[in-house]
Design an enzyme around this catalytic site. Sequence first.
Site, PDB file in Angstrom:
ATOM      1  CB  CYS A   2      -0.403   0.089   1.723  1.00  0.00           C
ATOM      2  SG  CYS A   2      -1.882  -1.098   1.052  1.00  0.00           S
ATOM      3  NE  ARG A  27       4.570   1.457  -0.490  1.00  0.00           N
ATOM      4  CZ  ARG A  27       5.144   1.263   0.789  1.00  0.00           C
ATOM      5  NH1 ARG A  27       7.194   1.402   0.492  1.00  0.00           N
ATOM      6  NH2 ARG A  27       5.382   1.059   1.674  1.00  0.00           N
ATOM      7  CD1 TRP A  73       0.050  -6.249  -2.705  1.00  0.00           C
ATOM      8  CD2 TRP A  73      -0.216  -6.955  -0.489  1.00  0.00           C
ATOM      9  NE1 TRP A  73       0.678  -7.946  -2.594  1.00  0.00           N
ATOM     10  CE2 TRP A  73       0.168  -8.037  -1.467  1.00  0.00           C
ATOM     11  CE3 TRP A  73      -0.726  -6.972   0.431  1.00  0.00           C
ATOM     12  CZ2 TRP A  73      -0.139  -8.583  -0.982  1.00  0.00           C
ATOM     13  CZ3 TRP A  73      -0.055  -8.554   1.144  1.00  0.00           C
ATOM     14  CH2 TRP A  73       0.267  -9.161   0.095  1.00  0.00           C
ATOM     15  CG  ASN A  99       1.580   0.100   4.159  1.00  0.00           C
ATOM     16  OD1 ASN A  99       1.409  -0.811   4.046  1.00  0.00           O
ATOM     17  ND2 ASN A  99       2.671   0.972   4.553  1.00  0.00           N
ATOM     18  N   GLY A 100      -1.022  -1.305   6.557  1.00  0.00           N
ATOM     19  CA  GLY A 100      -0.379  -2.121   7.573  1.00  0.00           C
ATOM     20  C   GLY A 100      -1.480  -2.598   7.845  1.00  0.00           C
ATOM     21  CD  GLU A 485      17.057 -13.332  -8.038  1.00  0.00           C
ATOM     22  OE1 GLU A 485      16.549 -13.601  -6.765  1.00  0.00           O
ATOM     23  OE2 GLU A 485      16.241 -12.302  -8.095  1.00  0.00           O
ATOM     24  CE  LYS A 489      13.308 -11.170  -9.813  1.00  0.00           C
ATOM     25  NZ  LYS A 489      14.448 -11.285  -8.859  1.00  0.00           N
ATOM     26  CD  GLU A 492       9.554 -11.567  -8.790  1.00  0.00           C
ATOM     27  OE1 GLU A 492       8.911 -10.882  -7.546  1.00  0.00           O
ATOM     28  OE2 GLU A 492      10.934 -11.636  -8.653  1.00  0.00           O
ATOM     29  CG  HIS A 508      19.249 -37.546  -4.891  1.00  0.00           C
ATOM     30  ND1 HIS A 508      19.646 -37.902  -4.509  1.00  0.00           N
ATOM     31  CD2 HIS A 508      20.350 -36.216  -4.938  1.00  0.00           C
ATOM     32  CE1 HIS A 508      20.679 -38.457  -4.494  1.00  0.00           C
ATOM     33  NE2 HIS A 508      21.157 -37.337  -4.885  1.00  0.00           N
ATOM     34  CE  LYS A 607      11.708  -3.191  -6.081  1.00  0.00           C
ATOM     35  NZ  LYS A 607      12.003  -4.308  -6.544  1.00  0.00           N
TER      36      LYS A 607
HETATM   37  O1  M6R Z   1      13.047  -5.094   0.386  1.00  0.00           O
HETATM   38  P1  M6R Z   1      13.392  -6.492  -0.113  1.00  0.00           P
HETATM   39  O2  M6R Z   1      14.461  -6.703  -0.946  1.00  0.00           O
HETATM   40  O3  M6R Z   1      13.438  -6.596   1.783  1.00  0.00           O
HETATM   41  O4  M6R Z   1      12.580  -7.499  -0.334  1.00  0.00           O
HETATM   42  C1  M6R Z   1      12.725  -8.888  -0.064  1.00  0.00           C
HETATM   43  C2  M6R Z   1      11.076  -9.652  -1.009  1.00  0.00           C
HETATM   44  O5  M6R Z   1      10.294  -9.823  -0.934  1.00  0.00           O
HETATM   45  C3  M6R Z   1      11.673  -9.288  -2.837  1.00  0.00           C
HETATM   46  O6  M6R Z   1      13.533  -9.797  -2.817  1.00  0.00           O
HETATM   47  C4  M6R Z   1      10.476  -9.362  -3.826  1.00  0.00           C
HETATM   48  O7  M6R Z   1      11.124 -11.462  -3.595  1.00  0.00           O
HETATM   49  C5  M6R Z   1      10.650  -9.211  -5.015  1.00  0.00           C
HETATM   50  N1  M6R Z   1       9.750  -9.503  -5.504  1.00  0.00           N
HETATM   51  C6  M6R Z   1      11.706 -10.383  -5.679  1.00  0.00           C
HETATM   52  O8  M6R Z   1      11.627 -10.331  -6.874  1.00  0.00           O
END
Ligand code: M6R
Length: 612
Positions: A2, A27, A73, A99-100, A485, A489, A492, A508, A607
């Site tokens: 948010c 956000r 969000w 927000n929260g 990673e 990527k 997501e 395995h 984000k």
């Molecule tokens: O802001 P942060 O690095 O603490 O965020 C951690 C994760 O939420 C963040 O890396 C998330 O997994 C991304 N969307 C990955 O691309």
Amino acid sequence: MCGIVGYIGSRQADKLIIKGLERLEYRGYDSAGIAIINDGLSIFKKAGKVKALRKLVANADTSGTVGIGHTRWATHGEPNDINAHPHTGNSGRLALVHNGIIENYGVLKSALIAEGHTFDSETDTEVLVHLIEQIQKDGNLALEEAVRLALTRVEGAYAIAVIDRDNPSVLVGARKASPLVVGIGEGEYFIGSDASPFLDSTKRVVYLDDNQIATVSLENGLQIRNTANEEQPPFIQELDLQIEALEKEGYEHFMLKEIYEQPKTIFDAMRGRISSKESRVTLRGLEEYANRFVRANRIIIVACGTSYHSGLIGEYLIEDLARIPVEVEYASEFRYRNPILSERDIVIALSQSGETADTMAALELAKSKGALIYGIVNSVGSSIARLTDAGSYIHAGPEIGVASTKAFTGQVTVLTLLALSLARKLSTISNTYFQTLVRELELIPAMVEEILQENDHIKYIAKEVKDHRNALYLGRGYNYPVALEGALKLKEISYVHAEGYPAAEMKHGPIALIDENMPVYVTATNPSAYDKIVSNVQEVVARKGRVIAIVNKGEQAIAKIADHVIEIPSTEEPLTPLLSVIPLQLLSYHIAVELGRNVDQPRNLAKSVTVE
Ligand code: M6R
């Protein structure tokens, strides 16, 4: 999650607020809304992105110079028009954005219902505005005092902005465990979840601390008190941030722009901290606590998502080079599993946003047990940056695409510097090897530049593989976290199911999945495990899997059997993740674009994850 914006001044508020919300859309983008004080209180809100809100207000009377806005969000209640913020109480006098999560909203709501309040939405936020309204009415109080008293009864996390139709000269904001910043302009004030909404108007900011309430009015300026009603002198900072950093600058998506920024951002993460001429690596944050690091029993890295993956690379780097035991933990698990911690431990938090709720809670726990806490953070002035005893910024600039790219390489760069600096202090590697690594590290930005020139080739491969609904990512040693990673990527932003594995683990279990419909992305750039990876690739090929291999320039064995090969420059093994991740970022980006996904704002994500 948010985003919150507030404005009070002499300009028309809605335009500034809506533009600000667009900058905060990273956000959350489930719904958006604004409340403006004009003759009364006008509220406009709509499910969907800010552009739906723009359409809604296009022909409405939104004149007024005081207002608040929100991009959501969803946590409590589905993303529809009714649950969208701002929310208001029964009298329609107040409007509030939040927000929260108000954790005790159920108890508060029952008490308010007993007093005659009725609720429209399913949100926890609506309960808070009703509570403020009731307290204000009972005591005939000023808005800021009603907010303060209400917040003493609230459990959970919040950043809020509130306006009062009957007192249009005041805007109130408050925070606890969710970020909020006040912007001080010329005869005007802003409130934001970060400074991006108002960066083109002012760079003078005050970051609120937990339990602080900011009251801004054109007559009295900015005043801050805490929930215990103590005055808190504002600490004004001048931000060193350029507005261009918030624009796409000709790129189709922020993610692509951020991938392309990496030669510069990796350089910026090293700037002033490294010199091969002087045979030196210096991290100022580390120097201050060098003795604690050198005598540490172990280092624990806590992080989430992509930052967790860079933490895993940190484990390889620090153990390999500095020989200090390292554990890497998901912050969300660490905080609840009663970990054993002592003053001889160092806890490093990795976070792009510096606001991730689980990472913050893990740090607070570590601090309470006496561990030294160190932050490797991107967002300057963020909550984690302020909570830690010491730390190093990665200096990547704002990362707006939800998928983290340049923050990952920035974190890995700083972790490499940390490992090298500790190795030097502990004499765990030879001077010659230290010097070789430093020299190679200085060359990494140019090598990343070279990989980016493979973009067309990578785009072509993306078109070839885009229709597969699953993918496996394999790597060994330093490239195992890179495989994780790569998989994150892809899933997501393209919603393709993907899993990362250490290449040798394939046999395995995951090998059962391999057939002609399974693309297998193999990162095979580490010389120490090379022969073994060639065998793993053979195993995939024997089962008709489609191999997309990332190899060092001139490599022959894998190139002969893989369906597609992406060549990258070779470097020293501890530095390979900084290079091998780049083609995986580009592949995910192009696959998502091919599939027509919303690359910068993928579904269900935000984000910065400021709730548990
Ligand atoms: O802001 P942060 O690095 O603490 O965020 C951690 C994760 O939420 C963040 O890396 C998330 O997994 C991304 N969307 C990955 O691309």
